[in-house]
Design a protein around this motif. Structure first.
Motif, short mmCIF file in Angstrom:
data_model
loop_
_atom_site.label_atom_id
_atom_site.label_comp_id
_atom_site.label_asym_id
_atom_site.label_seq_id
_atom_site.Cartn_x
_atom_site.Cartn_y
_atom_site.Cartn_z
N GLU A 1 -2.87 -2.29 -3.14
CA GLU A 1 -3.78 -1.14 -3.24
C GLU A 1 -3.19 -0.10 -4.18
O GLU A 1 -2.03 0.29 -4.02
CB GLU A 1 -3.99 -0.52 -1.85
N ASN B 1 -8.90 4.89 -4.26
CA ASN B 1 -7.96 3.77 -4.19
C ASN B 1 -8.75 2.51 -4.48
O ASN B 1 -9.91 2.40 -4.09
CB ASN B 1 -7.37 3.65 -2.78
N THR C 1 -5.42 2.88 4.88
CA THR C 1 -4.55 1.81 5.38
C THR C 1 -5.19 1.12 6.59
O THR C 1 -5.12 -0.11 6.72
CB THR C 1 -3.16 2.37 5.74
N VAL D 1 -8.37 -1.93 -4.47
CA VAL D 1 -7.54 -3.09 -4.12
C VAL D 1 -7.65 -4.11 -5.25
O VAL D 1 -8.74 -4.56 -5.61
CB VAL D 1 -7.98 -3.70 -2.77
N ALA E 1 0.87 -1.18 0.00
CA ALA E 1 0.00 0.00 0.00
C ALA E 1 0.91 1.23 0.00
O ALA E 1 2.05 1.16 0.46
CB ALA E 1 -0.90 -0.02 1.23
#
Ligand code: PCA
Length: 322
Positions: A84, A229, A37, A231, A28
């Protein structure tokens, strides 16, 4: 001799737990304390618990394992099974990744959510073509302008050393006569401290993460867009899991997406309060700046639509339909 070897093998087999345990490293790019996070860590913890310890995800924050622009490739090649990314970082690869940085297309949390629904099928298709899955996405708060002086109109940005995080933000600098310098969030504090940059566009979250009040003085709450963001997961890594664990990953991903959106929205105003508490002038843009920025937004939207072709049109059409 043979017999001893056989016994040794039997002992090893007995020592192995009844189930195969898998460990995934998750690179990340943002600090451990950032809510993105924290959300990843909660996702990792939930997956571990719900899979009965079969799958452990280890989050590596702060771009410590891979730098932000490298994470997508790392997941694609399987160097990291999961990671990520900042979706719009990949606008150079394909303009469609830049849709959530088109100014004023989606500039509130509800609009950003609508845009995500429109954008997701296209991103999933791109990811699948590269052997990946899109697990979930979480937005950043609305993007405003940070500077070291008053900015009452766009021409006040002329000559600024403007930190960009992707193609779209570089383009804003080019069009306003500022000098774009691409720097990812992990290096932003350093770039500000050394005077390499003196302005940028981002969220209150990143301003707080980078303690920008140590160098900068003004924040204009222009609410221009909410980047996301996402994943990504390597499909081959996913396919190696047993069915029950696959279900756990997908179910926890859906929960993490919902929790991440709620958290982003909940924290959004507080970030700006923190900037103000630390002495920054936090204010709405002047009517002139707001109007000029909206005009610039129209130009950038047209530019983006032309570049992004059929995929881009599909996203914007789906967005406008809902
Ligand atoms: N923070 C990240 C991306 C968008 C944001 O709000 C950054 O500035 O790099």
């Amino acid at each position: 001799m043979k017999r001893r070897l056989l016994l040794a093998t039997a002992a090893t087999l007995l020592a192995t737990p009844a189930f195969a345990q898998t460990k995934w490293d998750l690179p990340a790019a943002y600090p451990a304390t950032n809510y993105h996070t924290v959300n990843l860590q909660k996702f990792a913890d939930a997956v571990k618990t719900s899979s009965g310890g079969k799958l452990e995800i280890v989050v590596h924050p702060g771009a410590s394992l891979f730098k932000a622009p490298e994470i997508k490739r790392a997941v694609q090649t399987g160097q990291a099974p999961i990671g990520e990314i900042l979706v719009s970082n990949f606008e150079n690869e394909d303009p469609v990744y830049g849709v959530d940085v088109v100014p004023f297309l989606a500039s509130s949390f509800p609009e950003a959510k609508k845009l995500w629904a429109a954008q997701k099928p296209v991103l999933e298709k791109k990811a699948a073509a590269q052997g990946m899955m899109v697990l979930f996405a979480v937005p950043w708060p609305p993007q405003g302008l940070y500077a070291k002086k008053e900015v009452n109109q766009l021409s006040d940005m002329k000559g600024m050393k403007f930190r960009a995080y992707n193609r779209g933000t570089s383009r804003i600098a080019e069009l306003t006569g500022a000098q774009p310098i691409t720097i990812q969030a992990a290096e932003l504090s350093q770039a500000l401290a050394t005077g390499k940059v003196d302005s940028f566009i981002s969220s209150g979250a990143t301003g707080v993460d980078s303690k920008v009040w140590e160098q900068l003085t003004h924040f204009y709450d222009t609410q221009a867009w909410l980047p996301k963001n996402a994943v990504l997961l390597n499909k081959a890594a996913f396919d190696k899991l047993d069915d029950a664990t696959k279900k756990v990953v997908l179910a926890e991903a859906a929960k993490a997406e919902a929790a991440g959106w709620a958290e982003a929205e909940r924290l959004s105003a507080g970030f700006l309060e923190t900037l103000a508490k630390n002495g920054m002038k936090v204010q709405p843009p002047s009517p002139k700046l707001a109007a000029e920025y909206k005009e610039l937004g129209k130009k950038l939207t047209a530019e983006w639509l032309e570049k992004a072709g059929a995929d881009g049109k599909a996203v914007v059409d789906a967005y406008n339909k809902n």
